[in-house]
Design a protein around this motif. Structure first.
Motif, PDB file in Angstrom:
ATOM      1  N   ALA A  30      16.697   8.350  -5.208  1.00 51.25           N
ATOM      2  CA  ALA A  30      18.043   7.801  -5.059  1.00 51.25           C
ATOM      3  C   ALA A  30      19.024   8.470  -6.022  1.00 51.25           C
ATOM      4  CB  ALA A  30      18.018   6.288  -5.286  1.00 51.25           C
ATOM      5  N   LEU A  31      18.604   8.708  -7.257  1.00 53.54           N
ATOM      6  CA  LEU A  31      19.474   9.388  -8.216  1.00 53.54           C
ATOM      7  C   LEU A  31      19.786  10.807  -7.763  1.00 53.54           C
ATOM      8  CD1 LEU A  31      17.884   8.157 -11.579  1.00 53.54           C
ATOM      9  CD2 LEU A  31      20.073   7.438 -10.587  1.00 53.54           C
ATOM     10  N   ALA A  32      18.777  11.495  -7.211  1.00 55.30           N
ATOM     11  CA  ALA A  32      19.004  12.857  -6.713  1.00 55.30           C
ATOM     12  C   ALA A  32      19.973  12.845  -5.529  1.00 55.30           C
ATOM     13  CB  ALA A  32      17.673  13.494  -6.314  1.00 55.30           C
ATOM     14  N   THR A  33      19.850  11.841  -4.649  1.00 56.17           N
ATOM     15  CA  THR A  33      20.776  11.715  -3.516  1.00 56.17           C
ATOM     16  C   THR A  33      22.195  11.492  -4.013  1.00 56.17           C
ATOM     17  OG1 THR A  33      19.023  10.807  -2.103  1.00 56.17           O
ATOM     18  CG2 THR A  33      21.298  10.402  -1.426  1.00 56.17           C
ATOM     19  N   PHE A  34      22.338  10.648  -5.013  1.00 57.48           N
ATOM     20  CA  PHE A  34      23.676  10.401  -5.560  1.00 57.48           C
ATOM     21  C   PHE A  34      24.276  11.675  -6.145  1.00 57.48           C
ATOM     22  CE2 PHE A  34      26.166   9.682  -9.435  1.00 57.48           C
ATOM     23  CZ  PHE A  34      27.309   9.180  -8.843  1.00 57.48           C
ATOM     24  N   ARG A  35      23.476  12.468  -6.850  1.00 59.57           N
ATOM     25  CA  ARG A  35      24.013  13.703  -7.424  1.00 59.57           C
ATOM     26  C   ARG A  35      24.553  14.622  -6.335  1.00 59.57           C
ATOM     27  NH1 ARG A  35      19.706  13.045 -11.252  1.00 59.57           N
ATOM     28  NH2 ARG A  35      18.295  14.340 -10.004  1.00 59.57           N
ATOM     29  N   ARG A  36      23.862  14.674  -5.195  1.00 54.52           N
ATOM     30  CA  ARG A  36      24.344  15.517  -4.098  1.00 54.52           C
ATOM     31  C   ARG A  36      25.661  14.978  -3.532  1.00 54.52           C
ATOM     32  NH1 ARG A  36      18.654  16.151  -2.931  1.00 54.52           N
ATOM     33  NH2 ARG A  36      18.651  14.418  -1.454  1.00 54.52           N
ATOM     34  N   ILE A  37      25.776  13.647  -3.433  1.00 54.56           N
ATOM     35  CA  ILE A  37      27.033  13.054  -2.968  1.00 54.56           C
ATOM     36  C   ILE A  37      28.157  13.396  -3.944  1.00 54.56           C
ATOM     37  CG2 ILE A  37      28.235  10.870  -2.554  1.00 54.56           C
ATOM     38  CD1 ILE A  37      25.548   9.705  -1.615  1.00 54.56           C
ATOM     39  N   ILE A  91      24.374   4.447   4.509  1.00 51.63           N
ATOM     40  CA  ILE A  91      23.113   4.847   3.874  1.00 51.63           C
ATOM     41  C   ILE A  91      22.058   3.858   4.349  1.00 51.63           C
ATOM     42  CG2 ILE A  91      21.850   5.131   1.706  1.00 51.63           C
ATOM     43  CD1 ILE A  91      24.490   5.857   0.364  1.00 51.63           C
ATOM     44  N   PHE A  92      21.014   4.379   4.970  1.00 55.64           N
ATOM     45  CA  PHE A  92      19.993   3.530   5.585  1.00 55.64           C
ATOM     46  C   PHE A  92      18.676   3.705   4.854  1.00 55.64           C
ATOM     47  CE2 PHE A  92      16.892   2.303   8.862  1.00 55.64           C
ATOM     48  CZ  PHE A  92      17.461   1.113   9.322  1.00 55.64           C
ATOM     49  N   THR A  93      18.133   2.604   4.301  1.00 55.48           N
ATOM     50  CA  THR A  93      16.862   2.673   3.574  1.00 55.48           C
ATOM     51  C   THR A  93      15.759   1.909   4.290  1.00 55.48           C
ATOM     52  OG1 THR A  93      17.143   0.700   2.181  1.00 55.48           O
ATOM     53  CG2 THR A  93      18.217   2.726   1.442  1.00 55.48           C
ATOM     54  N   GLY A  94      16.040   1.455   5.505  1.00 60.54           N
ATOM     55  CA  GLY A  94      15.030   0.744   6.277  1.00 60.54           C
ATOM     56  C   GLY A  94      14.138   1.699   7.043  1.00 60.54           C
ATOM     57  N   GLY A 139      14.704   6.569   0.728  1.00 65.74           N
ATOM     58  CA  GLY A 139      13.701   5.556   0.422  1.00 65.74           C
ATOM     59  C   GLY A 139      12.417   5.742   1.201  1.00 65.74           C
ATOM     60  N   ARG A 140      11.431   4.942   0.860  1.00 64.25           N
ATOM     61  CA  ARG A 140      10.092   5.139   1.412  1.00 64.25           C
ATOM     62  C   ARG A 140      10.032   4.844   2.908  1.00 64.25           C
ATOM     63  NH1 ARG A 140       7.114   0.448   1.899  1.00 64.25           N
ATOM     64  NH2 ARG A 140       8.186  -1.425   1.193  1.00 64.25           N
ATOM     65  N   LEU A 141      10.710   3.812   3.380  1.00 60.84           N
ATOM     66  CA  LEU A 141      10.664   3.484   4.807  1.00 60.84           C
ATOM     67  C   LEU A 141      11.462   4.491   5.625  1.00 60.84           C
ATOM     68  CD1 LEU A 141      11.117  -0.404   4.670  1.00 60.84           C
ATOM     69  CD2 LEU A 141       8.991   0.887   4.908  1.00 60.84           C
ATOM     70  N   ALA A 142      12.555   4.981   5.072  1.00 59.14           N
ATOM     71  CA  ALA A 142      13.407   5.923   5.798  1.00 59.14           C
ATOM     72  C   ALA A 142      12.821   7.319   5.827  1.00 59.14           C
ATOM     73  CB  ALA A 142      14.798   5.960   5.175  1.00 59.14           C
ATOM     74  N   THR A 143      11.875   7.610   4.920  1.00 59.38           N
ATOM     75  CA  THR A 143      11.249   8.941   4.901  1.00 59.38           C
ATOM     76  C   THR A 143       9.749   8.868   5.174  1.00 59.38           C
ATOM     77  OG1 THR A 143      11.047   8.778   2.478  1.00 59.38           O
ATOM     78  CG2 THR A 143      12.963   9.929   3.347  1.00 59.38           C
TER      79      THR A 143
END
Length: 751
Positions: free
Chosen positions: A721-728, A596-599, A704-708
């Motif tokens: 992030a919570l929405a991403t976790f629900r999909r996982i 998971i990349f947030t940079g 995250g903001r930098l990754a998007t």
């Protein structure tokens, strides 16, 4: 929705209606016999408002949904988000039919809710090309859908005049309009046409909304017949010689794509319209559609249209040819295809996340399920959720020597709790986000206030009535007086495209130059005329005396600071933290299954297409031998000659008691850590190239903001992030409850 209901259960959630006196909240649900759509109508007591109202709606919504379902959330308005944001969904659709924030009496929270919905949506549809052009930089998966038409339904109007009784008694020639009569209607134009041609009868079919009926022009030949059903419209259309679209050209109509145009043409009627952009774009070349921008021109166009109506021929054939490609069936198929792409992409990501273990030598034990790059909000929330809810082993890394990202705070040498990367004020309307974070911190209630230094005065910002009275020596005593004053200063802008346009159209050039131009030039290194309108649209203008910078439902600061909150979040056996390390080094050394990349997304792909532009900040922290430096937490300095943009004093925010105080000066700059994506079309186009690479790299989740490449507030990136976790979790076959604290969080004051 009728077409979607062919093979899906469709629940259409309506606006609440009042319940019977003394009755509790309830839900009326019925299946429409014609469409197969379940229509759900909440009924609430009139005195149920605020959080209690949202809680009641949320409970009714949960009861209405089946226990096992693959849910597609489809939003026509962001105002439905507060009581439904907790729902897990396979796909979230934002069907944006209009620029609702430009409408009269639009709720002040609409803009922030739409921003949140944009961040949650998997796909966005817009009701026309103008609206798509205005919003295409705000979402990576956005598609225009101009008005479609049920041609067979409206073609009934071609079978002779079968006007209902209230219209049948009106003599001809009749020129008609159906639709809502509100601030989008040019009432002065209607009056002028009626006065110019007393022999014509102007028939207005539709409810009067948001405007005082007493303000409607009254003429013997101007008839307001009130609201009618969709089924009745062809009968009224059958009795008209010409169909009208007398819209005012203002902010509320800037992005409309009226369905009336193809409906009127399907009914065989020539159309006369004011210059609405999408009408000109799609129908301006048809002989059947006349465009007029003044009252005399409108009258002349109606005369031409009346002559056409008497001689159906080539003009009607050309209109039918243009309508041939339009159908709701086509729109349904195109929208279904876009939703299917989202579902397919999520399924592909799930297969990657659930795939066979990566092949490794047998003597090496797999230590981590996930490597997460970036220990700010996005990375930390996902690390906590994956470890606590799914039992995953997570390696969380950050190149900085600490966790918490830009929200990191610490006590300085004087013992004052301060924010190393400038002030971070927590505010949100999301109960889920606030409840989730409340598991890791108590809260100190805090409502941020900002003053602007203008000459030798400090006045509230956002601009409000107090600001106006102080600047100009006025005595505006009511919201109405302040609104009228601002309208008197506002300057018309033909098309709002830039940040400069937004402000000048609302408050005029003098206030724009006083508060916005210099500050924006410093902040962005560009003139507001070069920046997208979204930059200054974030700062509202008020007519009341509310001097809070934010108006969110939850406004508070972590009682022991952000860093302690992150420490509590990540203090669990399944999370290993390494700070002060580069991703490139860890990638080569660590053993992990998923990334998971947030940079910065361009950095991940080695800047293949060039660097994405950001604005950065430099900070100068000073500790002063005095208890207080300024009256509020932040003072802005909009004058361009002042090198910094603002000074913040942290003790206002934290409530800390100390004989000394710490302040921070902020200096925007072009180089340094990436803080703010620069909102220009060419930058968004560059990001889309990187986004395409990301979509072809399903084994990596970019969050995250930098990754998007979007500016998110703290609550928004937490929600993402919570929405991403629900999909996982869904991909793993796990049902996870929304991340809300078991009890309502308590706000506590600390000294």
């Amino acid at each position: 929705m009728t077409r979607f209901a062919r093979d899906r259960q469709v629940i259409f959630w309506e606006e609440p209606l009042p319940s019977a006196p003394g009755s509790p909240p309830s839900l009326d649900a019925r299946v429409c016999a014609q469409s197969g759509v379940t229509v759900a109508t909440p009924r609430l007591p009139d005195d149920l408002q605020g959080p209690a109202r949202e809680a009641a709606l949320k409970a009714l919504l949960d009861q209405a949904l089946p226990a096992e379902h693959q849910l597609v959330r489809w939003y026509y308005t962001p105002m439905m988000l507060p009581f439904s944001r907790h729902l897990s969904s396979a796909c979230t659709v934002y069907d944006c039919m209009d620029e609702l924030a430009n409408f009269k009496f639009a709720p002040p929270e609409l803009v922030s809710l739409e921003q949140e919905l944009m961040s949650l949506a998997d796909v966005v549809f817009t009701g026309g090309y103008s609206l798509w052009e205005a919003k295409r930089d705000r979402h990576p998966n956005i598609h225009p859908f101009p008005s479609s038409v049920d041609r067979q339904h409206f073609a009934q109007a071609r079978k002779g005049d079968h006007s209902p009784e209230d219209q049948g008694a009106i003599p001809g020639p009749r020129l008609g309009f159906y639709g809502v009569v509100d601030e989008r209607m040019d009432l002065d134009l209607l009056a002028a046409v009626a006065d110019a041609r007393p022999d014509w009868r102007l028939v207005m079919v539709g409810p009067v909304v948001k405007i005082d009926p007493d303000t409607l022009p009254r003429r013997p030949n101007l008839h307001f017949l009130g609201g009618k059903t969709y089924a009745e419209l062809p009968a009224y259309l059958s009795g008209w010689d010409v169909a009208l679209m007398p819209f005012a050209v203002n902010e509320a109509t800037r992005f409309i794509s009226p369905t009336k145009t193809p409906e009127y043409l399907s009914g065989g009627r020539p159309v006369v319209s004011t210059p609405i952009t999408d009408v000109i774009r799609h129908y301006g070349e048809l002989e059947a559609v006349k465009i007029a921008d003044t009252a005399p021109a409108f009258v002349e166009a109606c005369e031409v249209a009346l002559r056409l109506a008497r001689q159906p021929g080539p003009w009607l054939e050309a209109a039918d040819t243009a309508l041939a490609a339009m159908s709701w069936e086509h729109t349904f198929e195109a929208m279904s295809a876009e939703i299917a792409k989202v579902l397919s992409a999520h399924a592909a990501a799930a297969r990657v996340m659930l795939g066979a273990p990566v092949a490794r030598p047998s003597d090496r034990r797999r230590p981590f399920d996930y490597l997460i790059v970036g220990a700010g909000y996005a990375g930390s929330v996902l690390a906590e959720r994956l470890s606590s809810q799914l039992g995953k082993r997570v390696l969380l890394v950050d190149r900085r020597p600490h966790i918490g990202g830009n929200a990191y705070d610490e006590k300085d040498a004087a013992g004052v709790l301060m924010h190393r990367y400038g002030p971070h004020i927590f505010h949100t309307n999301s109960e889920e986000v606030f409840g989730y974070l409340s598991q890791f911190t108590g809260w100190r209630p805090y409502e941020h206030r900002v003053l602007a230094q203008v000459g030798d005065q400090q006045v509230p910002i956002p601009i409000n009535r107090t600001t106006l009275n102080a600047l100009y020596g006025l005595q505006l005593a009511s919201d109405a007086e302040a609104e009228a004053y601002l309208k008197s200063r506002a300057e018309p802008v033909e098309r709002i495209r830039t940040s400069e346009d937004v402000v000048i159209s609302q408050v005029g050039r003098e206030l724009y130059e006083t508060f916005f131009r210099g500050y924006t030039r410093k902040q962005w290194g560009m003139d507001p005329s070069e920046l997208d309108k979204s930059v200054t649209a974030r700062v509202p203008t008020r007519v009341n005396t509310d001097d809070r910078y934010f108006t969110d439902r939850f406004q508070a600061m972590p009682a022991e600071g952000y860093t302690r909150m992150f420490e509590n979040m990540l203090d669990r056996p399944g999370v290993t933290i390494q700070t002060g390390v580069e991703f490139e080094d860890v990638r080569d050394e660590a053993v992990f299954d998923r990334l998971i990349f947030t940079g910065p997304i361009d950095e991940y792909f080695d800047h293949r297409y060039g660097k994405l532009p950001y604005r950065s900040l430099a900070f100068r922290h000073e500790t002063l031998e005095q208890e207080q430096f300024q009256a509020v937490g932040t003072v802005n300095y909009p004058d361009e000659s002042t090198p910094y943009t603002r000074i913040s004093e942290y003790k206002h925010m934290t409530g800390q008691v100390s004989p000394r105080t710490t302040i921070t000066y902020e200096y925007p700059r072009a180089d340094g850590d990436p803080y703010y994506p620069v909102p220009r079309p060419e930058n968004q186009a560059l990001f889309k190239k990187y986004e395409a690479l990301a979509q072809r790299t399903p084994e990596v989740l970019f969050v995250g903001r930098l990754a998007t490449y979007r500016y998110y507030n703290m609550d928004q990136v937490t929600g993402q992030a919570l929405a991403t976790f629900r999909r996982i979790a869904q991909a793993a076959g796990r049902t996870v409850e929304p991340a809300v604290a078991a009890e309502a969080p308590t706000l506590t004051r600390t000294a």
